[in-house]
Design a protein around this motif. Structure first.
Motif, PDB file in Angstrom:
ATOM      1  N   UNK A   6       1.374  -1.435  -0.023  1.00 27.89           N
ATOM      2  CA  UNK A   6       0.353   0.110   0.312  1.00 27.89           C
ATOM      3  C   UNK A   6       0.157   1.043  -0.356  1.00 27.89           C
ATOM      4  N   UNK A   7       2.091   1.376   0.711  1.00 27.65           N
ATOM      5  CA  UNK A   7       3.009   2.233   0.752  1.00 27.65           C
ATOM      6  C   UNK A   7       3.481   2.699  -0.844  1.00 27.65           C
ATOM      7  N   UNK A   8       4.010   1.117  -1.377  1.00 30.10           N
ATOM      8  CA  UNK A   8       4.250   1.536  -2.586  1.00 30.10           C
ATOM      9  C   UNK A   8       3.366   2.128  -3.353  1.00 30.10           C
ATOM     10  N   UNK A   9       2.245   2.385  -3.300  1.00 27.57           N
ATOM     11  CA  UNK A   9       1.469   2.171  -3.907  1.00 27.57           C
ATOM     12  C   UNK A   9       0.771   3.716  -3.848  1.00 27.57           C
ATOM     13  N   UNK A  10       1.414   4.255  -2.882  1.00 27.16           N
ATOM     14  CA  UNK A  10       0.944   5.229  -2.288  1.00 27.16           C
ATOM     15  C   UNK A  10       2.477   5.953  -3.100  1.00 27.16           C
ATOM     16  N   UNK A  11       3.692   6.088  -3.217  1.00 28.87           N
ATOM     17  CA  UNK A  11       4.711   6.355  -3.790  1.00 28.87           C
ATOM     18  C   UNK A  11       4.300   6.530  -5.543  1.00 28.87           C
ATOM     19  N   UNK A  12       3.495   5.658  -5.770  1.00 32.16           N
ATOM     20  CA  UNK A  12       3.154   5.739  -7.439  1.00 32.16           C
ATOM     21  C   UNK A  12       2.413   6.474  -7.745  1.00 32.16           C
ATOM     22  N   UNK A  13       1.343   6.160  -6.736  1.00 32.15           N
ATOM     23  CA  UNK A  13      -0.125   7.433  -6.538  1.00 32.15           C
ATOM     24  C   UNK A  13       1.152   8.831  -7.229  1.00 32.15           C
ATOM     25  N   UNK A  14       2.196   9.414  -6.167  1.00 31.85           N
ATOM     26  CA  UNK A  14       2.504  11.002  -5.657  1.00 31.85           C
ATOM     27  C   UNK A  14       3.219  10.999  -7.271  1.00 31.85           C
ATOM     28  N   UNK A  15       4.155   9.952  -8.239  1.00 30.82           N
ATOM     29  CA  UNK A  15       4.568  10.055  -9.515  1.00 30.82           C
ATOM     30  C   UNK A  15       3.170  10.399 -10.205  1.00 30.82           C
ATOM     31  N   UNK A  16       1.828  10.028 -10.427  1.00 25.97           N
ATOM     32  CA  UNK A  16       1.545  10.569 -11.766  1.00 25.97           C
ATOM     33  C   UNK A  16       0.435  11.342 -11.080  1.00 25.97           C
ATOM     34  N   UNK A  17      -0.267  12.499  -9.817  1.00 31.42           N
ATOM     35  CA  UNK A  17       0.572  13.321  -9.144  1.00 31.42           C
ATOM     36  C   UNK A  17       1.052  14.454  -9.405  1.00 31.42           C
ATOM     37  N   UNK A  18       2.295  13.673  -9.496  1.00 30.63           N
ATOM     38  CA  UNK A  18       3.090  15.165 -10.266  1.00 30.63           C
ATOM     39  C   UNK A  18       3.513  15.315 -11.296  1.00 30.63           C
ATOM     40  N   UNK A  19       3.243  14.218 -12.620  1.00 30.16           N
ATOM     41  CA  UNK A  19       2.428  14.554 -13.358  1.00 30.16           C
ATOM     42  C   UNK A  19       1.279  15.035 -13.527  1.00 30.16           C
ATOM     43  N   UNK A  20       0.831  15.382 -13.179  1.00 28.89           N
ATOM     44  CA  UNK A  20      -0.762  15.312 -13.386  1.00 28.89           C
ATOM     45  C   UNK A  20      -0.557  17.516 -13.384  1.00 28.89           C
ATOM     46  N   UNK A  21       0.233  17.626 -12.047  1.00 31.14           N
ATOM     47  CA  UNK A  21       0.779  18.674 -11.601  1.00 31.14           C
ATOM     48  C   UNK A  21       1.901  19.504 -13.125  1.00 31.14           C
ATOM     49  N   UNK A  22       2.229  18.777 -13.557  1.00 27.84           N
ATOM     50  CA  UNK A  22       3.289  19.625 -14.692  1.00 27.84           C
ATOM     51  C   UNK A  22       2.685  19.691 -15.553  1.00 27.84           C
ATOM     52  N   UNK A  23       1.473  18.780 -15.962  1.00 23.43           N
ATOM     53  CA  UNK A  23       0.757  19.058 -16.879  1.00 23.43           C
ATOM     54  C   UNK A  23      -0.280  20.201 -17.158  1.00 23.43           C
ATOM     55  N   UNK A  24      -0.974  21.224 -15.946  1.00 23.32           N
ATOM     56  CA  UNK A  24      -1.324  21.535 -15.361  1.00 23.32           C
ATOM     57  C   UNK A  24      -0.105  22.521 -15.181  1.00 23.32           C
TER      58      UNK A  24
END
Length: 187
Positions: A6-24
């Motif tokens: 679950x913690x690893x999945x949180x780190x993976x989700x953070x990568x996606x949030x960073x990408x979304x932030x970059x696109x924003x």
């Protein structure tokens, strides 16, 4: 170990949030973000957290409520937070659809909708990592973990596994690119 995954999945989700932030940021500058990548991020959030990640957390949380009701109360209403995240994600998906369909939409409204989702997810993950996971590790018994593990019918993460789906090819390429840029920036 379930909490480690679950913690690893949180780190993976953070990568996606960073990408979304970059696109924003690209969108905020008035340039055209990569809507294929944004669409893949939305698809990922609709699929994996909703269908696999949150139900696992719910199983752990149900055990925590039994073993340590006080700790569970401190964590709060996980199900409601998960529902709020899903609602915010739907707003993001609608806003992106509206932009792509050239419907009248204020840029700052689109920005606020995407930003709300990113910030909610980050706060939620931080709270789970800080309060929920340590409480579960402390309170749950070995038989609880065995029971939870047997209840999980969890396939691999569709984005961060070897058997990743084609849907996420563009997104995976973007993640690698950002990680390489970050690595190059450190040297």
């Amino acid at each position: 170990m379930i909490i480690e995954r679950l913690s690893q999945e949180h780190r993976n989700i953070e990568k996606l949030l960073a990408i979304l932030e970059r696109e924003l940021q690209v969108f905020d500058r008035g340039d055209r973000p990569d809507y294929e990548v944004i669409g893949a991020v939305i698809s990922y959030f609709e699929l994996y957290p909703e269908v696999y990640h949150h139900p696992q957390e719910d199983l752990v949380f149900d055990k925590l409520k039994i073993r340590d009701p006080g700790a569970a109360a401190k964590v709060g209403d996980l199900a409601r937070e998960h529902q709020k995240g899903a609602d915010l994600l739907r707003r993001v998906a609608h806003a992106v659809d509206d932009v792509l369909a050239d419907r009248e939409l204020l840029r700052q409204d689109v920005h606020a909708i995407v930003r709300d989702f990113i910030e909610h997810e980050r706060r939620h993950i931080m709270k789970e990592d800080r309060d929920f996971f340590p409480a579960a590790l402390k309170a749950l018994e070995p038989e609880d973990w065995t029971e939870i593990a047997s209840a999980i019918t969890n396939p691999e993460d569709p984005l961060f596994s070897e058997a990743a789906e084609e849907t996420f090819d563009a997104l995976r390429a973007r993640i690698l690119q950002l990680e390489q840029e970050a690595e190059a920036g450190r040297h």
